[in-house]
Scaffold this active site. Structure first.
Site, PDB file in Angstrom:
ATOM      1  N   GLY A 148      26.099  87.898  27.569  1.00 56.83           N
ATOM      2  CA  GLY A 148      26.499  88.154  28.956  1.00 56.83           C
ATOM      3  C   GLY A 148      27.528  87.218  29.551  1.00 56.83           C
ATOM      4  N   ASP A 185      17.470  85.394  36.264  1.00 55.19           N
ATOM      5  CA  ASP A 185      16.528  86.357  36.852  1.00 55.19           C
ATOM      6  C   ASP A 185      15.177  85.638  37.004  1.00 55.19           C
ATOM      7  OD1 ASP A 185      15.272  88.688  37.605  1.00 55.19           O
ATOM      8  OD2 ASP A 185      15.456  89.692  35.689  1.00 55.19           O
ATOM      9  N   ARG A 192      29.774  96.086  29.840  1.00 54.72           N
ATOM     10  CA  ARG A 192      30.169  94.688  30.014  1.00 54.72           C
ATOM     11  C   ARG A 192      31.646  94.589  30.391  1.00 54.72           C
ATOM     12  NH1 ARG A 192      25.972  91.537  27.762  1.00 54.72           N
ATOM     13  NH2 ARG A 192      24.945  92.453  25.967  1.00 54.72           N
TER      14      ARG A 192
END
Ligand code: IMP
Ligand code: MG
Length: 188
Positions: A53, A112, A174
């Protein structure tokens, strides 16, 4: 690429709406690069990007850093649903640099629950770096379950699923230049 309707992305049963546009992302990342450059003046930190990511954010961030630095990558795998993490992480790619005595800056796309960061911090701490800080483009403060400190935050966001700018949905999207957020169910 997903279907586009009035700027919204329709992906199977989900609707994603524009959330952080490309210009706003770049503006904030420029500020973050300047702040890190000031804080690490005279030092030569190692930026450790968390794959997959963080690859786009890391790339844009270091272009805005004007001190000597090195770059390495770390890869974790988490098992679970495409949108909900399983709460388990394993190491997939180890670091290729010697972090002992070095200033380490861990670079994440999004925090998160904080589990990934906690795992990485514990792993790196074992090799006794001189210092260790965390930079994350996005943080979902209401989702944090682990006691982690994020030293540089791009944006605090609600606990909704986001895609684009490195962030995936089942490994796709992405390559979107802006960040999109899950709005609702298509049939709602
Ligand atoms: P944590 O370990 O629960 O903090 O989750 C961090 C990882 O979950 C991130 O590095 C992402 O890979 C993934 N993740 C969490 N939220 C999102 C999201 O909204 N979109 C895409 N990936 C996410
Ligand atoms: Mg990630």
């Amino acid at each position: 690429m997903p279907e586009l309707k009035n700027g919204k992305l329709i992906i199977e049963d989900d609707v994603f709406i524009p959330f952080i546009e490309e210009d706003r992302l770049q503006e904030r990342i420029t500020e973050m690069g300047k702040e890190i450059s000031r804080d690490y003046e005279g030092k030569s930190p190692i930026f450790i990007g968390v794959l997959n990511g963080a690859f786009i954010f890391l790339s844009d961030l270091v272009k805005n850093v004007d001190i000597d630095c090195e770059i390495d990558f770390f890869k974790l795998s988490s098992y679970g649903d495409a949108k909900i993490s399983s709460g388990k992480v394993t190491l997939v790619k180890e670091l290729n640099c010697d972090v002992n005595g070095r200033h380490i800056i861990i670079v994440e796309d999004i925090v998160d629950s904080g589990l990934s960061i906690k795992f990485i911090e514990e792993h790196i701490a074992y090799y006794s770096p001189a210092s260790m800080k965390v930079v994350s483009l996005l943080v979902k403060p209401k989702s944090l379950k682990y006691n982690v400190k994020i030293d540089y935050i791009g944006f605090d966001i609600p606990s909704e699923f986001v895609i684009g700018y490195g962030l995936d949905y089942a490994q796709k999207y992405r390559n979107l230049r802006s960040i999109y957020i899950l709005e609702n169910h298509k049939s709602e």
